[in-house]
Design an enzyme around this catalytic site. Structure first.
Site, PDB file in Angstrom:
ATOM      1  N   GLY A  11      27.591  25.419 -23.863  1.00 21.51           N
ATOM      2  CA  GLY A  11      27.714  26.622 -24.695  1.00 21.51           C
ATOM      3  C   GLY A  11      27.363  27.860 -23.886  1.00 21.51           C
ATOM      4  O   GLY A  11      26.386  27.852 -23.139  1.00 21.51           O
ATOM      5  N   ARG A  72      32.814  21.844 -22.142  1.00 16.51           N
ATOM      6  CA  ARG A  72      32.026  20.607 -22.257  1.00 16.51           C
ATOM      7  C   ARG A  72      32.992  19.490 -21.872  1.00 16.51           C
ATOM      8  O   ARG A  72      34.034  19.347 -22.497  1.00 16.51           O
ATOM      9  CB  ARG A  72      31.539  20.411 -23.690  1.00 16.51           C
ATOM     10  CG  ARG A  72      30.660  21.555 -24.202  1.00 16.51           C
ATOM     11  CD  ARG A  72      30.091  21.210 -25.552  1.00 16.51           C
ATOM     12  NE  ARG A  72      29.568  22.365 -26.263  1.00 16.51           N
ATOM     13  CZ  ARG A  72      28.344  22.846 -26.125  1.00 16.51           C
ATOM     14  NH1 ARG A  72      27.497  22.290 -25.278  1.00 16.51           N
ATOM     15  NH2 ARG A  72      27.959  23.891 -26.843  1.00 16.51           N
ATOM     16  N   ASP A 103      20.583  21.773 -21.326  1.00 11.59           N
ATOM     17  CA  ASP A 103      20.103  20.431 -20.988  1.00 11.59           C
ATOM     18  C   ASP A 103      21.212  19.504 -20.463  1.00 11.59           C
ATOM     19  O   ASP A 103      21.080  18.921 -19.388  1.00 11.59           O
ATOM     20  CB  ASP A 103      19.451  19.835 -22.255  1.00 11.59           C
ATOM     21  CG  ASP A 103      18.777  18.531 -21.975  1.00 11.59           C
ATOM     22  OD1 ASP A 103      17.792  18.532 -21.227  1.00 11.59           O
ATOM     23  OD2 ASP A 103      19.257  17.501 -22.472  1.00 11.59           O
ATOM     24  N   SER A 105      24.132  20.220 -19.274  1.00  7.85           N
ATOM     25  CA  SER A 105      24.738  20.727 -18.035  1.00  7.85           C
ATOM     26  C   SER A 105      23.844  20.445 -16.828  1.00  7.85           C
ATOM     27  O   SER A 105      24.321  20.066 -15.754  1.00  7.85           O
ATOM     28  CB  SER A 105      24.985  22.231 -18.140  1.00  7.85           C
ATOM     29  OG  SER A 105      25.778  22.496 -19.264  1.00  7.85           O
ATOM     30  N   THR A 125      21.176  28.814 -21.821  1.00  3.77           N
ATOM     31  CA  THR A 125      21.493  28.365 -23.184  1.00  3.77           C
ATOM     32  C   THR A 125      20.715  29.224 -24.171  1.00  3.77           C
ATOM     33  O   THR A 125      19.581  29.611 -23.879  1.00  3.77           O
ATOM     34  CB  THR A 125      21.119  26.881 -23.405  1.00  3.77           C
ATOM     35  OG1 THR A 125      21.146  26.593 -24.811  1.00  3.77           O
ATOM     36  CG2 THR A 125      19.744  26.528 -22.890  1.00  3.77           C
ATOM     37  N   ASP A 127      19.593  28.072 -26.861  1.00  5.74           N
ATOM     38  CA  ASP A 127      18.746  27.174 -27.659  1.00  5.74           C
ATOM     39  C   ASP A 127      17.263  27.137 -27.268  1.00  5.74           C
ATOM     40  O   ASP A 127      16.433  26.735 -28.066  1.00  5.74           O
ATOM     41  CB  ASP A 127      19.297  25.740 -27.579  1.00  5.74           C
ATOM     42  CG  ASP A 127      20.569  25.562 -28.388  1.00  5.74           C
ATOM     43  OD1 ASP A 127      21.035  26.549 -28.983  1.00  5.74           O
ATOM     44  OD2 ASP A 127      21.096  24.434 -28.424  1.00  5.74           O
ATOM     45  N   ASP A 129      15.895  25.023 -25.295  1.00  3.72           N
ATOM     46  CA  ASP A 129      15.521  23.620 -25.488  1.00  3.72           C
ATOM     47  C   ASP A 129      15.124  22.908 -24.199  1.00  3.72           C
ATOM     48  O   ASP A 129      15.070  21.682 -24.158  1.00  3.72           O
ATOM     49  CB  ASP A 129      16.679  22.863 -26.167  1.00  3.72           C
ATOM     50  CG  ASP A 129      17.970  22.911 -25.349  1.00  3.72           C
ATOM     51  OD1 ASP A 129      18.018  23.660 -24.344  1.00  3.72           O
ATOM     52  OD2 ASP A 129      18.921  22.211 -25.709  1.00  3.72           O
ATOM     53  N   ARG A 171      20.538  22.695 -32.244  1.00  6.56           N
ATOM     54  CA  ARG A 171      20.824  21.322 -32.678  1.00  6.56           C
ATOM     55  C   ARG A 171      19.598  20.432 -32.605  1.00  6.56           C
ATOM     56  O   ARG A 171      19.344  19.627 -33.481  1.00  6.56           O
ATOM     57  CB  ARG A 171      21.897  20.716 -31.765  1.00  6.56           C
ATOM     58  CG  ARG A 171      23.266  20.904 -32.297  1.00  6.56           C
ATOM     59  CD  ARG A 171      24.265  20.338 -31.346  1.00  6.56           C
ATOM     60  NE  ARG A 171      24.134  20.944 -30.022  1.00  6.56           N
ATOM     61  CZ  ARG A 171      25.036  20.846 -29.069  1.00  6.56           C
ATOM     62  NH1 ARG A 171      26.119  20.158 -29.279  1.00  6.56           N
ATOM     63  NH2 ARG A 171      24.866  21.431 -27.897  1.00  6.56           N
ATOM     64  N   GLY A 185       9.865  37.844 -40.564  1.00  6.77           N
ATOM     65  CA  GLY A 185       9.142  37.757 -41.828  1.00  6.77           C
ATOM     66  C   GLY A 185       9.779  36.826 -42.846  1.00  6.77           C
ATOM     67  O   GLY A 185       9.798  37.107 -44.046  1.00  6.77           O
TER      68      GLY A 185
HETATM   69  O1  F6P Z   1      24.054  24.538 -26.955  1.00  5.40           O
HETATM   70  C1  F6P Z   1      24.187  25.794 -27.485  1.00  5.40           C
HETATM   71  C2  F6P Z   1      24.839  25.763 -28.852  1.00  5.40           C
HETATM   72  O2  F6P Z   1      25.100  27.089 -29.199  1.00  5.40           O
HETATM   73  C3  F6P Z   1      24.068  25.029 -29.940  1.00  5.40           C
HETATM   74  O3  F6P Z   1      23.062  25.799 -30.532  1.00  5.40           O
HETATM   75  C4  F6P Z   1      25.174  24.687 -30.893  1.00  5.40           C
HETATM   76  O4  F6P Z   1      24.811  23.603 -31.686  1.00  5.40           O
HETATM   77  C5  F6P Z   1      26.298  24.350 -29.982  1.00  5.40           C
HETATM   78  O5  F6P Z   1      26.076  25.083 -28.799  1.00  5.40           O
HETATM   79  C6  F6P Z   1      27.684  24.639 -30.512  1.00  5.40           C
HETATM   80  O6  F6P Z   1      28.598  24.152 -29.590  1.00  5.40           O
HETATM   81  P1  F6P Z   1      30.147  24.465 -29.541  1.00  5.40           P
HETATM   82  O7  F6P Z   1      30.343  25.729 -28.785  1.00  5.40           O
HETATM   83  O8  F6P Z   1      30.717  23.307 -28.815  1.00  5.40           O
HETATM   84  O9  F6P Z   1      30.597  24.584 -30.963  1.00  5.40           O
END
Ligand code: F6P
Length: 320
Positions: A11, A72, A103, A105, A125, A127, A129, A171, A185
């Site tokens: 992503g 991906r 992660d 990648s 990313t 995320d 994560d 995710r 808030g």
């Molecule tokens: O990994 C980043 C992310 O934005 C996640 O938060 C989300 O679940 C996912 O990519 C969405 O992926 P795609 O672009 O394949 O819909």
């Protein structure tokens, strides 16, 4: 090392361009040839590779997305795909590879490292994560986008005395929800790492309304375990309050990177080149307590990201 490559994968995230720019310009400054690899590992296997110069990365620092495009790749998950990708790098004479991604990648980067390629991973990313770094490139911009949305949604929720469920990305990691919930808030935050108690949440919304709250904002991370639609309907049914759903989706992935993301991208990009110049082993770069840090790539990916429980509890206290 004379020739290096750079790719973005998974992503996209705001700041990836700033990282590419930094790698290209620092690399050239060190006398290296820098090759851009398009569409992540998919493009690598297809040989979508070309040399970049200083001008190729002009005027991109402030732009979201990635000029190198991203993908991906299912094929790259196979042994055959990885062997093909490593062979392609060898064909182009690329000795070191900078991978900018999340992660999955960076794990792909580790697969190439096992095949003898020197790989430097940059955490790209929204995320947040990755366990080895305080922050990832794009997270700050994404959370600021969510905050802007919350601020606007709050206005209309208040006028109509509604509850609004806002679904954010994440995710496997609740950091976007957590940070936006605290800084925005929110009355409640649902994240993958902590078991959600919908009953308690509904009680809280009713209690708040009874003592004069005009509206409630609930942030649901997409990976929380409950669908946002179901959550919205349940809240409406149990509280009797008009409840709406807003899914922020890809809005969170775009936009001009914030100062924090530009700095992180630029500094980690420069560090990647420094490591490759010295023929370093494969590493993952991030920040620890605000300082740029490099870890062994495999070790870095073994570090599990822990959620900040105190932050989660504080949301509960502040929104009582
Ligand atoms: O990994 C980043 C992310 O934005 C996640 O938060 C989300 O679940 C996912 O990519 C969405 O992926 P795609 O672009 O394949 O819909």
């Amino acid at each position: 090392m004379k020739r290096i490559g750079v790719l973005t994968s998974g992503g996209d995230s705001p700041g990836m361009n700033a990282a590419v720019r930094s790698v290209v310009r620092c690399g050239i400054d060190e006398g290296m040839e820098v090759y851009g690899i398009y569409r992540g590992y998919e493009g690598l296997m297809d040989g979508e590779i070309e040399e970049l110069d200083r001008n190729s990365v002009g005027d991109i620092l402030q732009r979201g997305g990635t000029i190198l495009k991203t993908a991906r790749s299912e094929k790259f998950r196979t042994e055959e795909g990885q062997a093909h990708a490593a062979a392609m790098l060898n064909t182009f004479g690329i000795e070191g590879l900078v991978v900018i991604g999340g992660d999955g990648s960076l794990r792909g980067g580790a697969d190439l490292a096992r095949r003898g390629i020197r790989v430097i991973g940059l955490p790209g990313t929204i995320d947040n994560d990755l366990g080895y770094t305080d922050y990832t490139i794009g997270f700050d911009t994404a959370v600021n986008t969510v905050l802007e949305a919350i601020t606007k949604i709050r206005d209309t929720s208040s006028s109509h005395e509604r509850t609004t469920v806002i679904e954010v990305m994440g995710r496997h990691c609740g950091d976007i929800a957590l940070f936006a919930g605290l800084a925005g808030g929110a009355e409640g935050v649902l994240i993958p790492e902590i078991e959600n108690d919908i009953n308690e949440l509904c009680k809280k919304i009713v209690m708040g309304a009874n003592r004069g709250k005009q509206h409630s904002i609930i942030i649901n991370a997409e990976g929380s375990g409950i669908s946002s639609q179901e959550l919205t309907e349940t809240i409406q049914y149990r509280t009797g309050k008009d409840t709406r759903l807003v899914v922020l989706s890809y809005l969170q992935r775009g936009g001009s990177p914030t100062l924090r993301d530009r700095m992180l991208a630029t500094l980690t990009g420069a560090k990647a080149v420094e490591l490759l110049k010295d023929d370093s082993d494969s590493k993952a770069i991030g920040t620890v307590d605000g300082e740029i840090a490099a870890y062994d790539l495999i070790d870095a990916l073994e570090q599990k990201r822990e959620i900040d429980r105190a932050m989660y509890d504080l949301i509960g206290v502040l929104s009582k």
